[in-house]
Design a protein around this motif. Structure first.
Motif: not given
Length: 130
Positions: A7-10, A99-100, A127-130
């Protein structure tokens, strides 16, 4: 975690213990590394790969990490003189994307990854995913 990386593309995700002010001693609710691994120590970061999650801790935290981390986390116990970012770089392929979270990394730390493919993320996906 593969779904999140996709999803993040990393290919990898560096999960810092600091908050957006780069403070080590932040509330656990702000600590993405704690959310991901269960480790409550003040320092030590995690690396998410497609098949593993690594937690890097120095000698002060070896026993604490063994006692606290969630099942399936690989604890990398750094010895005196071992540098966390050097060990992280050994686990990542320069041709793949790391990804950072941009708000949780200093410029000097970011420069330690010069030559690596980096994607700066605006928001903390843990923290925005869980």
């Amino acid at each position: 975690m593969n779904e999140l990386l996709d999803k993040l593309g990393v290919d990898y995700l560096l999960v810092n213990s600091t908050n957006e002010y780069l403070t080590e001693y932040s509330a656990l609710s702000e600590n993405a590394r704690y959310t991901l691994t269960g480790f409550s120590g003040s320092t030590g970061d995690a690396l998410v790969t497609e098949d593993k999650i690594y937690l890097f801790v120095d000698g002060r935290y070896h026993i604490q990490a063994d006692n606290e981390v969630k099942e399936g986390i690989t604890v990398v116990k750094l010895e005196l003189g071992q540098k966390q970012d050097e060990e992280i770089r050994k686990l990542i392929d320069k041709d793949k994307c790391l990804g950072i979270v941009s708000k949780k990394v200093s410029q000097s730390r970011l420069e330690m990854y010069n030559g690596y493919k980096i994607k700066l993320l605006d928001d903390d996906p843990i923290n925005n995913h869980t």
